[in-house]
Write a protein that holds these residues in place. Structure first.
Motif, PDB file in Angstrom:
ATOM      1  N   ALA A 108      34.443 100.136 103.669  1.00 19.03           N
ATOM      2  CA  ALA A 108      34.090  98.734 103.474  1.00 19.03           C
ATOM      3  C   ALA A 108      35.092  97.762 104.102  1.00 19.03           C
ATOM      4  CB  ALA A 108      33.954  98.438 101.979  1.00 19.03           C
ATOM      5  N   GLY A 109      36.069  98.306 104.850  1.00 17.62           N
ATOM      6  CA  GLY A 109      37.081  97.434 105.474  1.00 17.62           C
ATOM      7  C   GLY A 109      36.469  96.566 106.561  1.00 17.62           C
ATOM      8  N   LEU A 110      37.188  95.532 106.952  1.00 16.38           N
ATOM      9  CA  LEU A 110      36.654  94.582 107.941  1.00 16.38           C
ATOM     10  C   LEU A 110      36.889  95.034 109.377  1.00 16.38           C
ATOM     11  CD1 LEU A 110      37.691  91.195 106.292  1.00 16.38           C
ATOM     12  CD2 LEU A 110      35.453  92.312 106.255  1.00 16.38           C
ATOM     13  N   ARG A 150      33.610  92.763  97.884  1.00 17.10           N
ATOM     14  CA  ARG A 150      34.604  92.056  98.699  1.00 17.10           C
ATOM     15  C   ARG A 150      35.674  93.062  99.087  1.00 17.10           C
ATOM     16  NH1 ARG A 150      37.599  87.795  95.720  1.00 17.10           N
ATOM     17  NH2 ARG A 150      36.764  88.810  93.884  1.00 17.10           N
ATOM     18  N   PRO A 151      36.169  93.007 100.320  1.00 23.69           N
ATOM     19  CA  PRO A 151      37.199  93.978 100.704  1.00 23.69           C
ATOM     20  C   PRO A 151      38.550  93.617 100.082  1.00 23.69           C
ATOM     21  CG  PRO A 151      36.671  92.550 102.565  1.00 23.69           C
ATOM     22  CD  PRO A 151      35.802  92.112 101.431  1.00 23.69           C
ATOM     23  N   ARG A 152      38.795  94.130  98.887  1.00 20.82           N
ATOM     24  CA  ARG A 152      40.014  93.760  98.149  1.00 20.82           C
ATOM     25  C   ARG A 152      41.112  94.804  98.283  1.00 20.82           C
ATOM     26  NH1 ARG A 152      38.121  92.169  92.248  1.00 20.82           N
ATOM     27  NH2 ARG A 152      40.271  91.450  92.107  1.00 20.82           N
ATOM     28  N   GLY A 153      40.886  95.775  99.179  1.00 16.19           N
ATOM     29  CA  GLY A 153      41.908  96.789  99.420  1.00 16.19           C
ATOM     30  C   GLY A 153      41.379  98.187  99.150  1.00 16.19           C
ATOM     31  N   LEU A 154      42.102  99.171  99.700  1.00 18.21           N
ATOM     32  CA  LEU A 154      41.673 100.570  99.583  1.00 18.21           C
ATOM     33  C   LEU A 154      41.590 101.018  98.118  1.00 18.21           C
ATOM     34  CD1 LEU A 154      41.104 103.372 100.778  1.00 18.21           C
ATOM     35  CD2 LEU A 154      43.573 103.679 101.051  1.00 18.21           C
ATOM     36  N   GLY A 155      42.576 100.617  97.311  1.00 15.52           N
ATOM     37  CA  GLY A 155      42.575 101.012  95.898  1.00 15.52           C
ATOM     38  C   GLY A 155      41.320 100.510  95.203  1.00 15.52           C
ATOM     39  N   HIS A 156      40.937  99.287  95.492  1.00 17.68           N
ATOM     40  CA  HIS A 156      39.734  98.706  94.882  1.00 17.68           C
ATOM     41  C   HIS A 156      38.485  99.438  95.351  1.00 17.68           C
ATOM     42  CE1 HIS A 156      36.529  95.584  94.468  1.00 17.68           C
ATOM     43  NE2 HIS A 156      37.047  95.549  93.265  1.00 17.68           N
ATOM     44  N   ALA A 157      38.449  99.802  96.633  1.00 22.08           N
ATOM     45  CA  ALA A 157      37.291 100.545  97.173  1.00 22.08           C
ATOM     46  C   ALA A 157      37.115 101.870  96.427  1.00 22.08           C
ATOM     47  CB  ALA A 157      37.463 100.785  98.674  1.00 22.08           C
ATOM     48  N   ILE A 158      38.228 102.556  96.187  1.00 19.50           N
ATOM     49  CA  ILE A 158      38.153 103.858  95.483  1.00 19.50           C
ATOM     50  C   ILE A 158      37.671 103.633  94.041  1.00 19.50           C
ATOM     51  CG2 ILE A 158      39.481 105.889  94.705  1.00 19.50           C
ATOM     52  CD1 ILE A 158      39.164 105.595  97.801  1.00 19.50           C
TER      53      ILE A 158
END
Ligand code: UTP
Length: 288
Positions: A13-15, A108-116
């Motif tokens: 989900a990164g930009l 929202r791309p709030r960072g890798l930790g949030h994606a996981i």
């Protein structure tokens, strides 16, 4: 008893800002290296490692990845009519059994930790793997398989690491190493993007992890870390001391395909493995 790893989370989900404008309408994970998109390499590596369930953490503009793992009926019909059997087989090569690949949205791309953390219901109470598709790693066997083999012996959490130049530590998560045995090193601490002067070692984390589900409890705190993002590294650091935690100095060559030079080198390396392309490349270089 060590629970087997059968699930993988692929955060996509990164930009992909380092690859603009290419990544304006196309996800970074769909950039091809030679003839396959990055996401396909990651899924193939997971299947080779015996992973059975896959979840992609996607965002806006990422639907094309769902299409990549589905039928393309019109294309398939045309290829069939034209008798293009080889092309037909290639277009169908990523059709997994229904239900083995699922998707969840990170809004929202709030960072890798949030994606996981967005994949917490999928993970539930199972150990799971994570692979960042823009880290393309050539390995025989693939790195995930190497990691699962190590995990089956020691359990707990395992991260893939490689030695980097001291001046590059600020681009990676870096471990504080404990005792080593073969390719495995005990992890005593983890820090995200340390300044070279403050880095506890030069052993840097690359985009492959085997994790215990308890990491989700720490990610739920949504603590903001380096770069104003919710960092996976910070949540992992909190597991250390409570669960076995090792770094695997994997065998293979890693390409950071989120950067232009890494992506270019990956293409050259893959082309070099193909005898026809390798000879065409040699001729081109000679004639320049
Ligand atoms: P990167 O750190 O490479 O970030 O993410 P990025 O946004 O994709 O790319 P740049 O830095 O802007 O060029 C590492 C992995 O984590 C995923 C990315 O899709 C990539 O696979 N990611 C990152 C998410 O899924 N969500 C996020 O909020 C951030």
């Amino acid at each position: 008893m060590i629970k087997p790893v059968k699930k993988i989370v692929l955060p996509v989900a990164g930009l992909g800002t380092r690859f603009l404008p290419a990544t304006k309408a196309i996800p970074k994970e769909m950039l091809p290296v030679l003839d396959k998109p990055l996401i396909q390499y990651a899924v193939e590596e997971a299947l080779e490692a015996g992973i059975e369930e896959i979840i992609l953490v996607t965002g806006r503009n990422k639907q094309v990845m769902e299409d990549h793992f589905d039928h393309a009926y019109e294309l398939e019909r045309i290829l069939q009519e034209k008798g293009k059997e080889e092309a037909l087989e290639l277009s169908r090569s990523m059709l997994l059994e229904e239900g083995r690949i699922t998707y969840v949205r990170q809004m929202r791309p709030r960072g890798l930790g949030h994606a996981i953390w967005c994949a917490r219901s999928f993970v539930n109470d199972s150990p799971f793997a994570v692979a960042l598709p823009d880290d393309l790693i050539k390995g025989k066997p693939g790195v995930l398989k190497q990691m699962i083999q190590a995990y089956n012996e020691v359990g707990g959490n395992i991260i893939a690491t490689m030695d980097v130049a001291k001046e590059d530590t600020s681009k990676y998560g870096v471990i504080t190493p404990g005792e080593s045995s073969g390719k495995l090193t005990e992890v005593k601490g983890l820090v995200e993007k340390p300044h070279p002067e403050d880095a506890p070692s030069t052993e840097a984390v690359v985009g492959r992890y085997i994790l215990q589900p308890e990491v989700m409890e720490h990610l739920a705190a949504k603590e903001i870390g380096a770069g104003g993002e919710i960092q996976l590294t910070d949540a992992l650091d909190k597991l250390i001391g409570n669960q076995p935690f090792h770094a695997l100095n994997f065998e293979g060559k890693r390409f950071d395909c989120g950067s232009k030079i890494g992506w270019l080198m990956a293409n050259l390396s893959m082309a070099g493995d193909d005898p026809i392309l390798a000879s065409q490349m040699r001729q081109l270089i000679t004639f320049q």
